[in-house]
Design an enzyme around this catalytic site. Sequence first.
Site, PDB file in Angstrom:
ATOM      1  N   TYR A   2       0.756  -1.254   0.002  1.00 30.78           N
ATOM      2  CA  TYR A   2      -0.002  -0.137   0.110  1.00 30.78           C
ATOM      3  C   TYR A   2       0.911   1.166   0.024  1.00 30.78           C
ATOM      4  CZ  TYR A   2      -3.619  -3.564   0.684  1.00 30.78           C
ATOM      5  OH  TYR A   2      -4.291  -4.533   0.414  1.00 30.78           O
ATOM      6  N   GLY A  23      -4.436 -13.852  13.261  1.00 26.88           N
ATOM      7  CA  GLY A  23      -5.601 -13.447  12.318  1.00 26.88           C
ATOM      8  C   GLY A  23      -6.488 -14.571  12.189  1.00 26.88           C
ATOM      9  N   ARG A  24      -6.043 -15.770  11.454  1.00 27.03           N
ATOM     10  CA  ARG A  24      -7.003 -16.559  11.006  1.00 27.03           C
ATOM     11  C   ARG A  24      -7.315 -17.365  12.272  1.00 27.03           C
ATOM     12  NH1 ARG A  24      -3.109 -16.169   7.150  1.00 27.03           N
ATOM     13  NH2 ARG A  24      -3.776 -16.278   4.950  1.00 27.03           N
TER      14      ARG A  24
END
Length: 360
Positions: A184, A325-326
């Site tokens: 990004y 996260g997951r």
Amino acid sequence: MTSALFAPITLRGTEFRNRLWVPAMCQYSVEKRDGVPTTWHLVHLGSFARGGAGAIITEATAVVPEGRISPNDLGIWNDEQRDAYRPIVDFVHAEGSKIGVQLAHAGRKASTARTWDPQVGTLSEAEHGWPVVGPSPIAFDGLDTPRELTAAEVEGVVQAFVDAAVRSQQAGFDFVELHAAHGYLMHQFLSPLSNERTDQYGGSLENRARIVIDAVKGIRAATGEGFPIVVRFSATDWVDGGWDEASTAQVAAWAQDAGADLFDISSGGIAAKAEIPVGLGYQVPLAATVKRDGDVETGAVGLIIGAQQAEEIVATGESDVVFVGREFLRDPHFALRAAFELGVDLPYYPQQYHRAPFHS
């Protein structure tokens, strides 16, 4: 037992109850496309607090409308958005956790569809998209070539990050995270693969890092000395001649001098065809290297899925916190389960769930 993972950590006077944190994970769930958080975000983020996380970071939250990854992203470029976060922040605090907002600008990777939508490439105006910008007119594979930002526009982006951090503080967030990873905008400036500028924002490492360092300095000045700042870096592009661990460690040290406190170390995202050796804990060595060589505190992320695995990362000093996260998506009570598996008796198990304790 004594646990390194469930020991508190303090940043600028803010104490986090443990070192098992939830990273930013895009939800693409703002159906009105106005950047305002909804009840989905309240339940999604609130569940992690109820489940024992030490800290939670919102998904990539755009500092300007054109900085969104998709039209369905969160934003914090206006006061309506700021005010809508307050019930979420209040709930997380009531459950004993801390919460930060990931401030982001997607740059050349903006204006794309949600991951489950059929559209590919940069969205057209008819598809609710917009023209994209970047440090140089170099396209990400499969997306539109960005318009190069002027130096004055880069300064405007920095100010947008500062303004968004102030709104975040006003909304009650405990800290902010600058998104300088995953290809990004800030990462686009850092990497020589996407930045061919010849002005004060290109060329040398110091120049390519200027947007990050200026944002950290501006946020520190605007929010005061007691408000923690986290920076997320991709430690390597996984491409020869790209951004690497040595550069990450150096810029992290500069960012710490400018007022940042912790560095969330991920990798990749700048090159679509990079060969990434994905596996359990594959990015942990990157966090350990940046911690050692930059003399900074770090967070490790990347397929950390087990309690013992997370415990060992912190206990051995490879990183100061772990981002999971997951596994939190699969089980929002992962922190409570991890504590049970490690033999840690937590004082913050929800009373409402007392009939369903974890057990052998």
